[in-house]
Design a protein around this motif. Structure first.
Motif, PDB file in Angstrom:
ATOM      1  N   MET A   1      -4.080   0.601 -15.284  1.00 48.05           N
ATOM      2  CA  MET A   1      -3.010   1.198 -14.496  1.00 48.05           C
ATOM      3  C   MET A   1      -2.590   0.252 -13.371  1.00 48.05           C
ATOM      4  O   MET A   1      -3.417  -0.436 -12.786  1.00 48.05           O
ATOM      5  CB  MET A   1      -3.483   2.524 -13.878  1.00 48.05           C
ATOM      6  CG  MET A   1      -2.392   3.215 -13.054  1.00 48.05           C
ATOM      7  SD  MET A   1      -2.900   4.798 -12.350  1.00 48.05           S
ATOM      8  CE  MET A   1      -3.964   4.235 -11.017  1.00 48.05           C
ATOM      9  N   ILE A   2      -1.314   0.238 -13.100  1.00 50.60           N
ATOM     10  CA  ILE A   2      -0.778  -0.526 -11.978  1.00 50.60           C
ATOM     11  C   ILE A   2      -0.179   0.440 -10.969  1.00 50.60           C
ATOM     12  O   ILE A   2       0.653   1.283 -11.327  1.00 50.60           O
ATOM     13  CB  ILE A   2       0.303  -1.521 -12.438  1.00 50.60           C
ATOM     14  CG1 ILE A   2      -0.294  -2.598 -13.347  1.00 50.60           C
ATOM     15  CG2 ILE A   2       0.988  -2.174 -11.232  1.00 50.60           C
ATOM     16  CD1 ILE A   2       0.746  -3.541 -13.939  1.00 50.60           C
ATOM     17  N   THR A   3      -0.599   0.337  -9.733  1.00 46.27           N
ATOM     18  CA  THR A   3       0.050   1.041  -8.633  1.00 46.27           C
ATOM     19  C   THR A   3       0.867   0.007  -7.884  1.00 46.27           C
ATOM     20  O   THR A   3       0.310  -0.928  -7.301  1.00 46.27           O
ATOM     21  CB  THR A   3      -0.969   1.686  -7.682  1.00 46.27           C
ATOM     22  OG1 THR A   3      -1.759   2.640  -8.411  1.00 46.27           O
ATOM     23  CG2 THR A   3      -0.265   2.406  -6.534  1.00 46.27           C
ATOM     24  N   ILE A   4       2.187   0.135  -7.932  1.00 41.76           N
ATOM     25  CA  ILE A   4       3.048  -0.838  -7.268  1.00 41.76           C
ATOM     26  C   ILE A   4       3.640  -0.205  -6.018  1.00 41.76           C
ATOM     27  O   ILE A   4       4.234   0.873  -6.066  1.00 41.76           O
ATOM     28  CB  ILE A   4       4.142  -1.367  -8.229  1.00 41.76           C
ATOM     29  CG1 ILE A   4       4.964  -2.470  -7.549  1.00 41.76           C
ATOM     30  CG2 ILE A   4       5.011  -0.259  -8.782  1.00 41.76           C
ATOM     31  CD1 ILE A   4       5.805  -3.283  -8.513  1.00 41.76           C
ATOM     32  N   ILE A   5       3.432  -0.858  -4.880  1.00 35.74           N
ATOM     33  CA  ILE A   5       3.862  -0.342  -3.583  1.00 35.74           C
ATOM     34  C   ILE A   5       5.024  -1.191  -3.085  1.00 35.74           C
ATOM     35  O   ILE A   5       4.893  -2.404  -2.908  1.00 35.74           O
ATOM     36  CB  ILE A   5       2.716  -0.397  -2.556  1.00 35.74           C
ATOM     37  CG1 ILE A   5       1.458   0.290  -3.093  1.00 35.74           C
ATOM     38  CG2 ILE A   5       3.155   0.242  -1.239  1.00 35.74           C
ATOM     39  CD1 ILE A   5       0.245   0.132  -2.179  1.00 35.74           C
ATOM     40  N   GLY A   6       6.165  -0.548  -2.851  1.00 42.36           N
ATOM     41  CA  GLY A   6       7.323  -1.236  -2.294  1.00 42.36           C
ATOM     42  C   GLY A   6       7.333  -1.103  -0.783  1.00 42.36           C
ATOM     43  O   GLY A   6       7.330   0.012  -0.252  1.00 42.36           O
ATOM     44  N   THR A   7       7.340  -2.223  -0.091  1.00 43.97           N
ATOM     45  CA  THR A   7       7.244  -2.194   1.371  1.00 43.97           C
ATOM     46  C   THR A   7       8.464  -2.859   2.012  1.00 43.97           C
ATOM     47  O   THR A   7       9.312  -3.435   1.343  1.00 43.97           O
ATOM     48  CB  THR A   7       5.983  -2.926   1.852  1.00 43.97           C
ATOM     49  OG1 THR A   7       6.142  -4.345   1.631  1.00 43.97           O
ATOM     50  CG2 THR A   7       4.743  -2.435   1.121  1.00 43.97           C
ATOM     51  N   GLY A   8       8.523  -2.767   3.334  1.00 41.22           N
ATOM     52  CA  GLY A   8       9.476  -3.512   4.147  1.00 41.22           C
ATOM     53  C   GLY A   8       8.674  -4.361   5.103  1.00 41.22           C
ATOM     54  O   GLY A   8       7.847  -3.828   5.854  1.00 41.22           O
ATOM     55  N   HIS A   9       8.868  -5.652   5.091  1.00 38.54           N
ATOM     56  CA  HIS A   9       7.960  -6.557   5.778  1.00 38.54           C
ATOM     57  C   HIS A   9       8.005  -6.447   7.301  1.00 38.54           C
ATOM     58  O   HIS A   9       7.117  -6.941   7.992  1.00 38.54           O
ATOM     59  CB  HIS A   9       8.239  -8.001   5.360  1.00 38.54           C
ATOM     60  CG  HIS A   9       8.205  -8.199   3.873  1.00 38.54           C
ATOM     61  ND1 HIS A   9       7.264  -7.602   3.065  1.00 38.54           N
ATOM     62  CD2 HIS A   9       9.010  -8.919   3.045  1.00 38.54           C
ATOM     63  CE1 HIS A   9       7.484  -7.949   1.809  1.00 38.54           C
ATOM     64  NE2 HIS A   9       8.544  -8.745   1.770  1.00 38.54           N
ATOM     65  N   ASN A 189      -7.248  -1.899 -13.286  1.00 38.33           N
ATOM     66  CA  ASN A 189      -6.761  -1.030 -12.220  1.00 38.33           C
ATOM     67  C   ASN A 189      -6.299  -1.909 -11.066  1.00 38.33           C
ATOM     68  O   ASN A 189      -7.119  -2.413 -10.296  1.00 38.33           O
ATOM     69  CB  ASN A 189      -7.862  -0.075 -11.765  1.00 38.33           C
ATOM     70  CG  ASN A 189      -7.399   0.879 -10.668  1.00 38.33           C
ATOM     71  OD1 ASN A 189      -6.202   1.111 -10.490  1.00 38.33           O
ATOM     72  ND2 ASN A 189      -8.346   1.425  -9.929  1.00 38.33           N
ATOM     73  N   MET A 190      -4.996  -2.102 -10.942  1.00 40.16           N
ATOM     74  CA  MET A 190      -4.469  -3.048  -9.966  1.00 40.16           C
ATOM     75  C   MET A 190      -3.509  -2.359  -9.000  1.00 40.16           C
ATOM     76  O   MET A 190      -2.768  -1.449  -9.373  1.00 40.16           O
ATOM     77  CB  MET A 190      -3.731  -4.188 -10.665  1.00 40.16           C
ATOM     78  CG  MET A 190      -4.556  -4.913 -11.718  1.00 40.16           C
ATOM     79  SD  MET A 190      -3.768  -6.445 -12.304  1.00 40.16           S
ATOM     80  CE  MET A 190      -2.205  -5.832 -12.928  1.00 40.16           C
ATOM     81  N   VAL A 191      -3.523  -2.836  -7.760  1.00 34.45           N
ATOM     82  CA  VAL A 191      -2.509  -2.462  -6.775  1.00 34.45           C
ATOM     83  C   VAL A 191      -1.655  -3.695  -6.519  1.00 34.45           C
ATOM     84  O   VAL A 191      -2.189  -4.780  -6.268  1.00 34.45           O
ATOM     85  CB  VAL A 191      -3.133  -1.969  -5.456  1.00 34.45           C
ATOM     86  CG1 VAL A 191      -2.054  -1.796  -4.390  1.00 34.45           C
ATOM     87  CG2 VAL A 191      -3.855  -0.644  -5.670  1.00 34.45           C
ATOM     88  N   VAL A 192      -0.341  -3.530  -6.599  1.00 30.68           N
ATOM     89  CA  VAL A 192       0.602  -4.622  -6.375  1.00 30.68           C
ATOM     90  C   VAL A 192       1.452  -4.266  -5.164  1.00 30.68           C
ATOM     91  O   VAL A 192       2.067  -3.198  -5.121  1.00 30.68           O
ATOM     92  CB  VAL A 192       1.511  -4.839  -7.603  1.00 30.68           C
ATOM     93  CG1 VAL A 192       2.504  -5.963  -7.334  1.00 30.68           C
ATOM     94  CG2 VAL A 192       0.670  -5.137  -8.852  1.00 30.68           C
ATOM     95  N   VAL A 193       1.468  -5.146  -4.161  1.00 33.28           N
ATOM     96  CA  VAL A 193       2.226  -4.893  -2.928  1.00 33.28           C
ATOM     97  C   VAL A 193       3.350  -5.912  -2.826  1.00 33.28           C
ATOM     98  O   VAL A 193       3.100  -7.115  -2.696  1.00 33.28           O
ATOM     99  CB  VAL A 193       1.313  -4.975  -1.683  1.00 33.28           C
ATOM    100  CG1 VAL A 193       2.096  -4.576  -0.431  1.00 33.28           C
ATOM    101  CG2 VAL A 193       0.093  -4.075  -1.848  1.00 33.28           C
ATOM    102  N   VAL A 194       4.587  -5.421  -2.910  1.00 33.93           N
ATOM    103  CA  VAL A 194       5.760  -6.296  -2.874  1.00 33.93           C
ATOM    104  C   VAL A 194       6.845  -5.652  -2.026  1.00 33.93           C
ATOM    105  O   VAL A 194       6.787  -4.461  -1.717  1.00 33.93           O
ATOM    106  CB  VAL A 194       6.318  -6.553  -4.302  1.00 33.93           C
ATOM    107  CG1 VAL A 194       5.316  -7.306  -5.161  1.00 33.93           C
ATOM    108  CG2 VAL A 194       6.729  -5.245  -4.970  1.00 33.93           C
ATOM    109  N   GLY A 195       7.849  -6.430  -1.662  1.00 30.51           N
ATOM    110  CA  GLY A 195       9.008  -5.874  -0.988  1.00 30.51           C
ATOM    111  C   GLY A 195       9.696  -4.852  -1.880  1.00 30.51           C
ATOM    112  O   GLY A 195       9.747  -5.005  -3.104  1.00 30.51           O
ATOM    113  N   ASP A 196      10.231  -3.795  -1.287  1.00 29.61           N
ATOM    114  CA  ASP A 196      10.787  -2.686  -2.053  1.00 29.61           C
ATOM    115  C   ASP A 196      11.918  -3.120  -2.982  1.00 29.61           C
ATOM    116  O   ASP A 196      12.111  -2.530  -4.053  1.00 29.61           O
ATOM    117  CB  ASP A 196      11.288  -1.606  -1.087  1.00 29.61           C
ATOM    118  CG  ASP A 196      11.437  -0.251  -1.756  1.00 29.61           C
ATOM    119  OD1 ASP A 196      10.468   0.204  -2.395  1.00 29.61           O
ATOM    120  OD2 ASP A 196      12.515   0.350  -1.628  1.00 29.61           O
TER     121      ASP A 196
END
Length: 239
Positions: A1-9, A189-196
């Motif tokens: 599973m991938i949890t991808i988190i869209g952030t604002g830097h 099981n991965m978490v991916v943190v990138v710009g939204d």
């Protein structure tokens, strides 16, 4: 599973990002940084005198962008890249491998500037002036526009800044998707943190059949973040 988190830097998102990583128990945390920026972020944590973005080797266009992001972060009471630092530190606490997945940011910015037409360069410069004048209010307007009409916003940007969107979004999406797919061969099981702005472009290119998306709007709104907390606690999955 991938949890991808869209952030604002430029926003203060360390706590919600840390919560998601901690309660997801990933075996890998992937972040939208290249190795140079990753090492700079780690150094800034150990020595406050070493700030991300400093260095005489930086190009003018890269320095301009870094200064603007630094100022906006300070106005929002955040550390620039604080969400990445939170993801890295929490990931290490739960024993996850930390994997920077972005391509070289300075090289990409330099290529973008070189490939821009004169008209696009002028529009980019004028936009920079407008951004500096608008400050937090303009950041909020852009965030609201992107939240409600994300794809339309990107396509509008593509018409005004075709080189910028191609270099900073499209090509980086391809590169980061390749890195994520490579990591998924050895991590389940991965978490991916990138710009939204990267989330919707990345997801169709990912091979993992289960992708859980958490967007910037979720992180910024208390009620929506409460639902995210429940989802993470309960181990719910969605594509």
């Amino acid at each position: 599973m991938i949890t991808i988190i869209g952030t604002g830097h430029v926003f203060n998102l360390a706590e919600p990002v840390s919560f998601i990583v901690k309660n997801t128990w990933p075996d890998a945390v992937l972040i939208e940084l290249d190795m140079t920026r990753y090492n700079s972020l780690m150094n800034s944590q150990r020595d406050d005198s070493k700030q991300q973005g400093d260095g005489p080797e930086m190009s003018a266009i890269y320095r301009q962008t870094a200064k603007y992001q630094q100022r906006m972060s300070e106005e929002h009471g955040a550390q620039l890249g604080g969400e990445f630092l939170a993801a890295v530190n929490t990931g290490k606490l739960v024993g996850a491998e930390i994997i920077p997945i972005d391509t070289d940011a300075m090289r990409v910015m330099n290529e973008m500037w070189e490939e821009m037409s004169t008209g696009e360069r002028i529009r980019y410069r004028l936009s920079g002036i407008s951004d500096n004048i608008g400050g937090k209010k303009k950041v909020k307007r852009v965030q609201d526009s992107f939240e409600h009409e994300g794809q339309s916003y990107i396509e509008g940007m593509r018409k005004r800044y075709p080189t910028l969107v191609r270099k900073l979004i499209d090509e980086r999406n391809v590169h980061m998707a390749e890195q994520i797919n490579k990591a998924s061969e050895t991590h389940s099981n991965m978490v991916v943190v990138v710009g939204d702005a990267h989330v919707e472009g990345l997801c169709p290119m990912l091979k993992d059949p289960v992708i859980r998306k958490i967007r910037l709007a979720d992180l910024m709104n208390k009620d929506r973040m409460d639902k995210v907390r429940d989802m993470v606690w309960n181990g719910d999955e969605k594509r």
